[in-house]
Design a protein around this motif. Sequence first.
Motif, mmCIF file in Angstrom:
data_model
loop_
_atom_site.group_PDB
_atom_site.id
_atom_site.type_symbol
_atom_site.label_atom_id
_atom_site.label_comp_id
_atom_site.label_asym_id
_atom_site.label_seq_id
_atom_site.Cartn_x
_atom_site.Cartn_y
_atom_site.Cartn_z
ATOM 1 N N GLU A 126 62.130 63.516 16.076
ATOM 2 C CA GLU A 126 61.648 64.400 17.134
ATOM 3 C C GLU A 126 62.806 65.076 17.868
ATOM 4 O O GLU A 126 62.837 66.297 18.022
ATOM 5 C CB GLU A 126 60.782 63.617 18.125
ATOM 6 C CG GLU A 126 59.405 63.253 17.596
ATOM 7 C CD GLU A 126 58.556 62.565 18.641
ATOM 8 O OE1 GLU A 126 57.329 62.584 18.512
ATOM 9 O OE2 GLU A 126 59.139 61.998 19.588
ATOM 10 N N THR A 127 63.767 64.263 18.324
ATOM 11 C CA THR A 127 64.870 64.819 19.111
ATOM 12 C C THR A 127 65.991 65.371 18.258
ATOM 13 O O THR A 127 66.701 66.300 18.658
ATOM 14 C CB THR A 127 65.449 63.750 20.037
ATOM 15 O OG1 THR A 127 66.051 62.706 19.237
ATOM 16 C CG2 THR A 127 64.365 63.131 20.909
ATOM 17 N N ARG A 128 66.196 64.767 17.056
ATOM 18 C CA ARG A 128 67.271 65.157 16.148
ATOM 19 C C ARG A 128 68.644 65.038 16.817
ATOM 20 O O ARG A 128 69.574 65.746 16.465
ATOM 21 C CB ARG A 128 67.058 66.578 15.616
ATOM 22 C CG ARG A 128 65.754 66.766 14.883
ATOM 23 C CD ARG A 128 65.608 68.189 14.377
ATOM 24 N NE ARG A 128 66.682 68.512 13.439
ATOM 25 C CZ ARG A 128 66.656 68.222 12.139
ATOM 26 N NH1 ARG A 128 65.615 67.584 11.639
ATOM 27 N NH2 ARG A 128 67.653 68.564 11.350
ATOM 28 N N LYS A 129 68.726 64.135 17.800
ATOM 29 C CA LYS A 129 69.988 63.895 18.490
ATOM 30 C C LYS A 129 70.314 62.401 18.442
ATOM 31 O O LYS A 129 69.423 61.556 18.514
ATOM 32 C CB LYS A 129 69.913 64.369 19.947
ATOM 33 C CG LYS A 129 69.765 65.869 20.095
ATOM 34 C CD LYS A 129 69.734 66.257 21.556
ATOM 35 C CE LYS A 129 69.600 67.771 21.715
ATOM 36 N NZ LYS A 129 69.564 68.158 23.152
ATOM 37 N N TRP A 130 71.618 62.096 18.348
ATOM 38 C CA TRP A 130 72.055 60.714 18.275
ATOM 39 C C TRP A 130 72.197 60.115 19.673
ATOM 40 O O TRP A 130 72.811 60.719 20.552
ATOM 41 C CB TRP A 130 73.394 60.600 17.557
ATOM 42 C CG TRP A 130 73.288 60.824 16.083
ATOM 43 C CD1 TRP A 130 73.583 61.971 15.403
ATOM 44 C CD2 TRP A 130 72.843 59.885 15.104
ATOM 45 N NE1 TRP A 130 73.360 61.811 14.070
ATOM 46 C CE2 TRP A 130 72.911 60.533 13.847
ATOM 47 C CE3 TRP A 130 72.408 58.560 15.159
ATOM 48 C CZ2 TRP A 130 72.547 59.896 12.664
ATOM 49 C CZ3 TRP A 130 72.033 57.919 13.987
ATOM 50 C CH2 TRP A 130 72.109 58.590 12.758
ATOM 51 N N GLN A 131 71.626 58.927 19.843
ATOM 52 C CA GLN A 131 71.857 58.141 21.047
ATOM 53 C C GLN A 131 72.838 57.032 20.667
ATOM 54 O O GLN A 131 72.513 56.139 19.895
ATOM 55 C CB GLN A 131 70.564 57.525 21.578
ATOM 56 C CG GLN A 131 70.765 56.666 22.822
ATOM 57 C CD GLN A 131 69.492 55.964 23.263
ATOM 58 O OE1 GLN A 131 68.442 56.075 22.612
ATOM 59 N NE2 GLN A 131 69.568 55.219 24.353
ATOM 60 N N ILE A 132 74.048 57.106 21.207
ATOM 61 C CA ILE A 132 75.100 56.166 20.833
ATOM 62 C C ILE A 132 75.133 55.005 21.821
ATOM 63 O O ILE A 132 75.210 55.217 23.032
ATOM 64 C CB ILE A 132 76.468 56.858 20.785
ATOM 65 C CG1 ILE A 132 76.431 58.003 19.762
ATOM 66 C CG2 ILE A 132 77.564 55.866 20.431
ATOM 67 C CD1 ILE A 132 77.725 58.775 19.678
ATOM 68 N N PHE A 133 75.075 53.798 21.298
ATOM 69 C CA PHE A 133 75.113 52.603 22.130
ATOM 70 C C PHE A 133 76.559 52.123 22.278
ATOM 71 O O PHE A 133 77.404 52.403 21.427
ATOM 72 C CB PHE A 133 74.230 51.514 21.521
ATOM 73 C CG PHE A 133 72.760 51.788 21.692
ATOM 74 C CD1 PHE A 133 72.016 51.104 22.640
ATOM 75 C CD2 PHE A 133 72.122 52.755 20.926
ATOM 76 C CE1 PHE A 133 70.663 51.362 22.803
ATOM 77 C CE2 PHE A 133 70.775 53.032 21.083
ATOM 78 C CZ PHE A 133 70.049 52.325 22.043
ATOM 79 N N PRO A 134 76.859 51.389 23.330
ATOM 80 C CA PRO A 134 78.241 50.955 23.580
ATOM 81 C C PRO A 134 78.794 50.076 22.456
ATOM 82 O O PRO A 134 78.050 49.372 21.765
ATOM 83 C CB PRO A 134 78.137 50.171 24.893
ATOM 84 C CG PRO A 134 76.886 50.656 25.541
ATOM 85 C CD PRO A 134 75.951 50.976 24.417
ATOM 86 N N TRP A 135 80.112 50.148 22.294
ATOM 87 C CA TRP A 135 80.815 49.270 21.365
ATOM 88 C C TRP A 135 80.651 47.823 21.811
ATOM 89 O O TRP A 135 80.729 47.508 22.996
ATOM 90 C CB TRP A 135 82.289 49.648 21.314
ATOM 91 C CG TRP A 135 83.119 48.744 20.460
ATOM 92 C CD1 TRP A 135 83.825 47.648 20.851
ATOM 93 C CD2 TRP A 135 83.300 48.844 19.040
ATOM 94 N NE1 TRP A 135 84.444 47.064 19.775
ATOM 95 C CE2 TRP A 135 84.145 47.772 18.648
ATOM 96 C CE3 TRP A 135 82.842 49.738 18.074
ATOM 97 C CZ2 TRP A 135 84.538 47.578 17.333
ATOM 98 C CZ3 TRP A 135 83.235 49.539 16.758
ATOM 99 C CH2 TRP A 135 84.066 48.480 16.396
ATOM 100 N N VAL A 136 80.401 46.922 20.857
ATOM 101 C CA VAL A 136 80.196 45.503 21.156
ATOM 102 C C VAL A 136 81.338 44.708 20.542
ATOM 103 O O VAL A 136 81.520 44.710 19.311
ATOM 104 C CB VAL A 136 78.846 44.999 20.607
ATOM 105 C CG1 VAL A 136 78.671 43.520 20.915
ATOM 106 C CG2 VAL A 136 77.699 45.806 21.199
ATOM 107 N N ASP A 137 82.135 44.043 21.365
ATOM 108 C CA ASP A 137 83.224 43.215 20.859
ATOM 109 C C ASP A 137 82.674 41.998 20.128
ATOM 110 O O ASP A 137 81.654 41.418 20.531
ATOM 111 C CB ASP A 137 84.115 42.748 22.006
ATOM 112 C CG ASP A 137 84.919 43.892 22.599
ATOM 113 O OD1 ASP A 137 85.219 44.842 21.852
ATOM 114 O OD2 ASP A 137 85.224 43.829 23.802
ATOM 115 N N ALA A 138 83.377 41.602 19.063
ATOM 116 C CA ALA A 138 82.938 40.445 18.288
ATOM 117 C C ALA A 138 82.873 39.186 19.142
ATOM 118 O O ALA A 138 81.995 38.343 18.952
ATOM 119 C CB ALA A 138 83.878 40.232 17.103
ATOM 120 N N ALA A 139 83.784 39.068 20.094
ATOM 121 C CA ALA A 139 83.832 37.863 20.924
ATOM 122 C C ALA A 139 82.596 37.701 21.797
ATOM 123 O O ALA A 139 82.268 36.596 22.226
ATOM 124 C CB ALA A 139 85.081 37.874 21.794
#
Length: 272
Positions: free
Chosen positions: A73-86
């Motif tokens: 529908e939106t054709r836009k990316w919603q980017i989520f925050p980087w998650v550290d492995a720790a």
Amino acid sequence: MGTSFSSATTDHIAVYNPLTRALHLFPIPPDEMRENTCVEYHVLSPEEDKGPLRVISVCHKNSGAQAAVLTSETRKWQIFPWVDAASMEPALQPRDEKYSSDNGKLVNGLIYWIEARQTSARVLNTTTLQFSRIDLLPHIQGQGAFTAGETRAGKLCIVCTVKLTLFVWFWRADEDGIERWMLHKTFPLLWAIYELTYCSFDLHKLQILTIVNGFVYLSIYHEPDHDVWFLSFCLETEKLDKLCPILHPDRLCPYIMAWPPSLVLNKPSSSS
């Protein structure tokens, strides 16, 4: 569920539905997410063809991971925050981390990344877009890679090959009510493979491709004749079937879909 295709030479990804023959073109994620790492894509189709199509993009490094989601529908990316492995639970020592984006398996709304000889697998919840971990089994001498999948009842399982035997584990509660991997059964396939393909027992390679709805899909490569066969094994009936010969097993993506509506008789015939 559709199949996604991407190329380093274009700024779009293509999502193709073999049932409807519909091809969707979407923009690739922004450069900030793809910098110095590879990206994989997972397509989530709406239930009963209602609602927008979702594409989930994931990138991994040993130090952590990041996800993004796009809807038709939106054709836009919603980017989520980087998650550290720790910060992924349960916590592990950094030396236990070794991941890359190329082998995620989607099972019941969760994507599992199982790397060879690792003590845990990364998991992404496709609803909340949150990362976590799940413990894995100790490495078995001679085994192929662990592959995650689902049983016919929709339960999580992992399967590996040791020579020509399948080892199958289910994730379930033990006598103390603690969920863990429990060995379900082993399935020797040597004679079944021989009866189906008439290949000698010195097979060069037995590879698990995917596990869907209680069926394990495999390829076998017979080196002297250069024969490659596509097989299926039902965990419920314990039956091995030969599906067809194939040319490039490493590029094969088994696809499960409903029977084409054009071939389904919806109404009783009125003719006598």
